[in-house]
Design an enzyme around this catalytic site. Sequence first.
Site, PDB file in Angstrom:
ATOM      1  N   GLY A  58       0.848  -1.191   0.000  1.00  0.00           N
ATOM      2  CA  GLY A  58       0.000   0.000   0.000  1.00  0.00           C
ATOM      3  C   GLY A  58       0.877   1.232   0.000  1.00  0.00           C
ATOM      4  N   CYS A  85       5.855  -5.629  -0.560  1.00  0.00           N
ATOM      5  CA  CYS A  85       6.109  -4.187  -0.501  1.00  0.00           C
ATOM      6  C   CYS A  85       5.852  -3.664   0.912  1.00  0.00           C
ATOM      7  CB  CYS A  85       5.255  -3.486  -1.563  1.00  0.00           C
ATOM      8  SG  CYS A  85       5.667  -1.751  -1.778  1.00  0.00           S
ATOM      9  N   TYR A  86       4.812  -2.854   1.097  1.00  0.00           N
ATOM     10  CA  TYR A  86       4.480  -2.380   2.443  1.00  0.00           C
ATOM     11  C   TYR A  86       4.245  -3.585   3.365  1.00  0.00           C
ATOM     12  CZ  TYR A  86       1.752  -0.145   6.175  1.00  0.00           C
ATOM     13  OH  TYR A  86       1.282   0.283   7.390  1.00  0.00           O
ATOM     14  N   HIS A 172       6.925  -6.250  -6.566  1.00  0.00           N
ATOM     15  CA  HIS A 172       5.532  -6.667  -6.775  1.00  0.00           C
ATOM     16  C   HIS A 172       5.446  -7.890  -7.694  1.00  0.00           C
ATOM     17  CE1 HIS A 172       3.413  -3.303  -4.813  1.00  0.00           C
ATOM     18  NE2 HIS A 172       4.574  -2.689  -5.019  1.00  0.00           N
ATOM     19  N   GLU A 174       2.878  -9.500  -8.370  1.00  0.00           N
ATOM     20  CA  GLU A 174       1.557  -9.550  -9.020  1.00  0.00           C
ATOM     21  C   GLU A 174       1.501  -8.776 -10.329  1.00  0.00           C
ATOM     22  OE1 GLU A 174       2.399  -7.857  -6.393  1.00  0.00           O
ATOM     23  OE2 GLU A 174       1.296  -5.984  -6.145  1.00  0.00           O
ATOM     24  N   ASP A 230     -21.782  -6.597 -17.089  1.00  0.00           N
ATOM     25  CA  ASP A 230     -22.144  -7.076 -15.755  1.00  0.00           C
ATOM     26  C   ASP A 230     -23.651  -7.277 -15.577  1.00  0.00           C
ATOM     27  OD1 ASP A 230     -19.462  -6.737 -15.380  1.00  0.00           O
ATOM     28  OD2 ASP A 230     -19.657  -4.873 -14.235  1.00  0.00           O
ATOM     29  N   LYS A 376     -14.095  -8.673 -13.137  1.00  0.00           N
ATOM     30  CA  LYS A 376     -14.609  -8.442 -14.488  1.00  0.00           C
ATOM     31  C   LYS A 376     -14.238  -9.564 -15.471  1.00  0.00           C
ATOM     32  CE  LYS A 376     -16.531  -5.265 -17.136  1.00  0.00           C
ATOM     33  NZ  LYS A 376     -17.637  -4.412 -16.684  1.00  0.00           N
TER      34      LYS A 376
END
Length: 588
Positions: A58, A85-86, A172, A174, A230, A376
């Site tokens: 974050g 990270c954080y 990161h 991800e 959606d 999504k």
Amino acid sequence: MNSPGQKLPQIVVLDTGGQYCHLITRKIRELGVYSEIRASETPAAELAGVRGLVISGGPASVYESGSPVVDPAIFQSGAGILGICYGQQLMAYHLGGKVERGTKGEYGLARLQTTASTPLFRGAEGSQQIWMSHRDTVTAAPPGFEVTGSTGTCAVAAMADPARRLYGVQFHPEVAHTHNGKRILSNFLFDICGCRKDWDPHEQVARIEDEIRKVAGGRRVFFFVSGGVDSTVAFTLCLRALGPERVRGLYVDTGLMRAGETSFVSGVFESLGKGVFSIEHAAPRFLAALEGVSEPEQKRHIIGEKFVEVQEQILESGHYTGAEWILGQGTIYPDTIESGGTAKADLIKTHHNRVAGIQKLIDEGRIIEPLHLLYKDEVREVGAELGLPAEMLQRHPFPGPGLAIRCLCSTAEHPVQSHGGGTLARVRSVGVQGDSRSYRPVLIIEDPHGQDRATELINRYDDINRVVGLVRSAVPLEQMKVGRAVMCATRLERLRQADAIVRGISHESGFDQKVWQFPVILIPLGTEDRPDSVVLRPVDSVDGMTAQSVRIPADLQERMAAGLLALDGVCAVFCDLTHKPPGPIEWE
Ligand code: XMP
């Protein structure tokens, strides 16, 4: 199979603020393990039984008061833990290591050198590209930890205590720019935490249908459908679960939609079931309310109010308010997680909440949100499983207020001016300045592929927030002016036709598959005979929060320009070269 949402998933991502938690959760699900997000401070007791926890990255600093915390008891819970990270900094802070405020941050690509072998880096050892975004760093690993990787500027880029199954990485894993990111996450899930695969979006249809039947009981469901992915998928699931007698979809035609939109949407819905869908034709009411308006916020306000009015009237008609009815909505997972939900999601939510009749249904718990656990891309996969046409599932997002926020106006006339960076046109569009929005003129340059130059110019001049490149014009730029222009049926129709031309070429060439969204904007810049110009705004994005301006291949750009300049009243064609930030996707 695990039943999502009912009990704790195998992996929980603790949210320390910011967008990364969603990206991490999505990557974990992509690897076949169902994962959910919880607030970072969730007590360890409430997390008992999970196989692994990820503490997300974050924007905060562990030393700031009020920065996100975790319950230190999680480190003794026996679950595998990965701090990112954080998250790594929090881990070091709680377990006796040292975190220091960096003097200069490290943002973007970096090279990691692994310095010890650990289960986390199995198959991902050595020197490799990673992606960093941090200011603070861990300067001493906690007792029991070994430093397992470093970069030129970050001595503790990774640390591990394999005996306690505690791992931290400053980078990161991800994001796609971290080449071995997927491998590292997979090692954490399967080797370190011992997870089994329990998630495949294609297998969700039966589970969701069961849930719908349970929530609905004997009641009926109605939706305000928008034609977006959606609400269409949510509607289809309800239809399958409850049958055509018990589901109704209403579509409000605002007259602000793209060419052919209403017939496309009714085609899709009518193919789903006879009599399940109806259209409220409200175009004249919206157009009358917008006639003569020019101010962007006022446009939004009027559209919002009209929408509420129309929905309220439909509800007041008494058709759908009896105890046998509940409201269906296409809410997806990021909208239900507060801190990670996009600002837009909040906006859209308040918008819906203003409809008193809908708020009443929500307050009474008479609401059903079949997609509330899905992302999504997962919604699209479920949609494909349901046999919905690819044309519907791959649609670009389209804003609720429709073409109105792409039809720019001006209350005064301004000649174009020469400017240090190019030519200045006083058509004001919206910009993102920190948290608030600004309205500034646009700078025109000659190069329709000058994205890099645009970034430099916006950084240099603070009287602009957008740069466009000229593709082609009917008259030289110096002969054009910004004219007085308001919202009116003629200009909306001009924009609709321009949008249809661009969409046609973009679709037939396959370019629409290469961009995330492709707004077409009408601006009041031209001559007496040709009072408007068209701006092309193709962007690449993941979630609309940030976006990159995309280059349009020269031949396509030329074909689009030729078609657009043949339209009545169109003087020039430009390409928006501005990334977001500083320029939002929409011009407003
Ligand atoms: P901006 O312009 O803020 O837009 O960069 C980001 C994304 O949000 C969409 N957008 C909206 N969607 N209702 C919506 O449903 C709205 O009022 C709205 N305004 C912007 C925009 O199209 C882009 O995808």
